[in-house]
Design a protein around this motif. Structure first.
Motif, PDB file in Angstrom:
ATOM      1  N   HIS A 157      45.057  -2.908  14.386  1.00 45.26           N
ATOM      2  CA  HIS A 157      45.100  -1.955  13.271  1.00 45.26           C
ATOM      3  C   HIS A 157      46.200  -2.412  12.306  1.00 45.26           C
ATOM      4  CE1 HIS A 157      42.725   0.637  15.787  1.00 45.26           C
ATOM      5  NE2 HIS A 157      43.702   0.896  16.618  1.00 45.26           N
ATOM      6  N   PRO A 158      45.870  -2.899  11.140  1.00 45.60           N
ATOM      7  CA  PRO A 158      46.945  -3.293  10.228  1.00 45.60           C
ATOM      8  C   PRO A 158      47.606  -2.092   9.566  1.00 45.60           C
ATOM      9  CG  PRO A 158      44.830  -3.658   9.190  1.00 45.60           C
ATOM     10  CD  PRO A 158      44.539  -3.206  10.585  1.00 45.60           C
ATOM     11  N   THR A 159      46.908  -0.951   9.566  1.00 40.11           N
ATOM     12  CA  THR A 159      47.406   0.231   8.864  1.00 40.11           C
ATOM     13  C   THR A 159      47.097   1.485   9.672  1.00 40.11           C
ATOM     14  OG1 THR A 159      46.985  -0.825   6.726  1.00 40.11           O
ATOM     15  CG2 THR A 159      47.298   1.549   6.714  1.00 40.11           C
ATOM     16  N   ALA A 160      48.056   2.407   9.687  1.00 38.64           N
ATOM     17  CA  ALA A 160      47.815   3.743  10.242  1.00 38.64           C
ATOM     18  C   ALA A 160      48.052   4.753   9.133  1.00 38.64           C
ATOM     19  CB  ALA A 160      48.744   4.023  11.414  1.00 38.64           C
ATOM     20  N   CYS A 161      47.124   5.674   8.976  1.00 38.88           N
ATOM     21  CA  CYS A 161      47.240   6.739   7.978  1.00 38.88           C
ATOM     22  C   CYS A 161      47.589   8.018   8.724  1.00 38.88           C
ATOM     23  CB  CYS A 161      45.930   6.897   7.215  1.00 38.88           C
ATOM     24  SG  CYS A 161      45.421   5.407   6.327  1.00 38.88           S
ATOM     25  N   THR A 162      48.737   8.604   8.440  1.00 37.42           N
ATOM     26  CA  THR A 162      49.225   9.711   9.252  1.00 37.42           C
ATOM     27  C   THR A 162      50.207  10.575   8.493  1.00 37.42           C
ATOM     28  OG1 THR A 162      50.329  10.272  11.340  1.00 37.42           O
ATOM     29  CG2 THR A 162      51.093   8.291  10.203  1.00 37.42           C
ATOM     30  N   GLY A 163      50.330  11.815   8.923  1.00 38.74           N
ATOM     31  CA  GLY A 163      51.377  12.702   8.455  1.00 38.74           C
ATOM     32  C   GLY A 163      52.404  12.974   9.531  1.00 38.74           C
ATOM     33  N   ASP A 164      52.279  12.307  10.669  1.00 36.81           N
ATOM     34  CA  ASP A 164      53.166  12.504  11.812  1.00 36.81           C
ATOM     35  C   ASP A 164      54.308  11.491  11.755  1.00 36.81           C
ATOM     36  OD1 ASP A 164      54.343  12.928  14.279  1.00 36.81           O
ATOM     37  OD2 ASP A 164      52.824  11.811  15.384  1.00 36.81           O
ATOM     38  N   PRO A 165      55.573  11.933  11.670  1.00 35.43           N
ATOM     39  CA  PRO A 165      56.680  10.995  11.575  1.00 35.43           C
ATOM     40  C   PRO A 165      56.780  10.031  12.764  1.00 35.43           C
ATOM     41  CG  PRO A 165      57.409  13.197  10.964  1.00 35.43           C
ATOM     42  CD  PRO A 165      56.024  13.346  11.527  1.00 35.43           C
ATOM     43  N   THR A 166      56.370  10.460  13.961  1.00 36.27           N
ATOM     44  CA  THR A 166      56.448   9.572  15.123  1.00 36.27           C
ATOM     45  C   THR A 166      55.481   8.409  14.973  1.00 36.27           C
ATOM     46  OG1 THR A 166      57.152  11.353  16.591  1.00 36.27           O
ATOM     47  CG2 THR A 166      56.170   9.427  17.627  1.00 36.27           C
ATOM     48  N   LEU A 167      54.231   8.698  14.649  1.00 32.96           N
ATOM     49  CA  LEU A 167      53.271   7.624  14.432  1.00 32.96           C
ATOM     50  C   LEU A 167      53.660   6.795  13.219  1.00 32.96           C
ATOM     51  CD1 LEU A 167      50.762   5.999  14.937  1.00 32.96           C
ATOM     52  CD2 LEU A 167      49.396   7.844  13.939  1.00 32.96           C
ATOM     53  N   HIS A 168      54.192   7.418  12.196  1.00 31.75           N
ATOM     54  CA  HIS A 168      54.634   6.680  11.013  1.00 31.75           C
ATOM     55  C   HIS A 168      55.690   5.646  11.403  1.00 31.75           C
ATOM     56  CE1 HIS A 168      56.820   5.873   7.241  1.00 31.75           C
ATOM     57  NE2 HIS A 168      55.681   6.161   6.636  1.00 31.75           N
ATOM     58  N   ALA A 169      56.626   6.041  12.282  1.00 24.02           N
ATOM     59  CA  ALA A 169      57.662   5.103  12.714  1.00 24.02           C
ATOM     60  C   ALA A 169      57.064   3.947  13.509  1.00 24.02           C
ATOM     61  CB  ALA A 169      58.705   5.838  13.548  1.00 24.02           C
TER      62      ALA A 169
END
Length: 315
Positions: free
Chosen positions: A218-230
């Motif tokens: 996965h080159p990109t993750a689209c999220t509003g979750d700060p943990t996954l964002h990190a």
């Protein structure tokens, strides 16, 4: 050919809500890999690699928030709301649900910094709802529970009762006294916001020595979750979650674990992705539920006429 992966909440979160007829047929014909470990942390680790036995979210999110994680050890000390009841003390709110602002941090941190400074730790908050303790790499830190896993529970069910945990229980108790007596919480209550009456320690560790990688490329993750964002920022790239499935744009992971309206999930995400699969715009659609259920859909699965429709994700 592009692939899309959707992270979904546990199926029980949708209760008795039913899938649309089109989606029910498609999911009934999907591959169903064996269920795997439940929980948000396990879900994220199915897609991102970390050194075995570690969960250094504090260091990773610090790097994403401030870019200065360096070689130090970090611990999240996030502001939370706990409520006593007849059976103990329950964690009722944390993170974005606290409605934290920069003004909250600026009001409360000066009262707490001396407490942690005397213990040898530097406390600061580059983001209003994410507070950090910087410490030496060799500091012994218990394996604290994630706040999301403890939400609604008696906090003592998630306490580390070992010798390393006692020091942190004392620090937490002293912080609770400071926060309870602070006049700023009265101002928050007047605004209808939950009081900030404790800190939740979690995510201890240092930045991984090797570059993290995402499983399934996965080159990109689209999220509003700060943990996954990190996690995604350390592994390659993170973007804001769009309002609906944007169509094929290379392999991507979309974090929908906060959704509770199955009709909206179906209309805005599942049906557009299934349309893209039928057109051949993507070659594979994967659904990963927080409870460990998984679905894998490919274009050829449309010929599985003998499979019965799946009315609910929990079936």
């Amino acid at each position: 050919m592009a692939r899309a992966t959707f992270l979904l909440p546990a199926a029980e979160r949708f209760g008795g809500q039913r899938l649309s007829a089109t989606t029910a047929v498609a999911l009934g014909r999907a591959d169903r890999p064996p269920a795997t470990q439940a929980g948000r942390r396990a879900q994220l680790l199915r897609h991102y690699s970390l050194p075995p036995g570690t969960w250094p979210i504090a260091a990773l999110s610090r790097q994403a928030d401030a870019g200065d994680a360096g070689t130090d050890a970090w611990l999240r000390a996030d502001p939370v709301y706990m409520r006593p009841d007849i059976n103990g003390v329950r964690l009722m709110a944390h993170g974005e649900s606290m409605g934290m602002t920069r003004t909250d941090s600026e009001a409360l941190l000066p009262a707490l910094k001396p407490l942690f400074g005397d213990a040898g730790f530097a406390l600061d908050a580059p983001a209003p709802s994410r507070w950090y303790l910087r410490m030496a790499r060799e500091t012994r830190i218990p394996a604290f529970a994630d706040p999301g896993d403890a939400l609604g529970d008696d906090v003592f069910e998630h306490a580390d009762l070992g010798p390393d945990g006692s020091r942190w229980r004392v620090l937490q108790s002293e912080a609770q006294i400071v926060l309870h007596n602070h006049p700023w919480n009265a101002a928050r209550a007047a605004q209808g916001k939950p009081p900030i009456n404790s800190l939740w320690f979690w995510g201890a560790g240092t930045l991984p020595d090797a570059r993290m990688r995402a499983h399934d490329a996965h080159p990109t993750a689209c999220t509003g979750d700060p943990t996954l964002h990190a996690l995604a920022s350390a592994a390659g790239g993170a973007q804001r979650l769009p309002a609906r499935y944007p169509g094929a744009a290379g392999d991507a992971l979309f974090d929908l674990a906060a959704m509770r309206d199955l009709a909206r999930l179906d209309a805005d995400w599942l049906q557009p992705a299934l349309d893209a699969l039928r057109r051949g715009d993507i070659e594979r659609l994967q659904l990963d539920c927080e409870d460990g259920r998984r679905f894998a859909l490919e274009r050829a699965h449309r010929w599985r006429f003998w499979r019965r429709p799946l009315q609910r994700l929990s079936e």
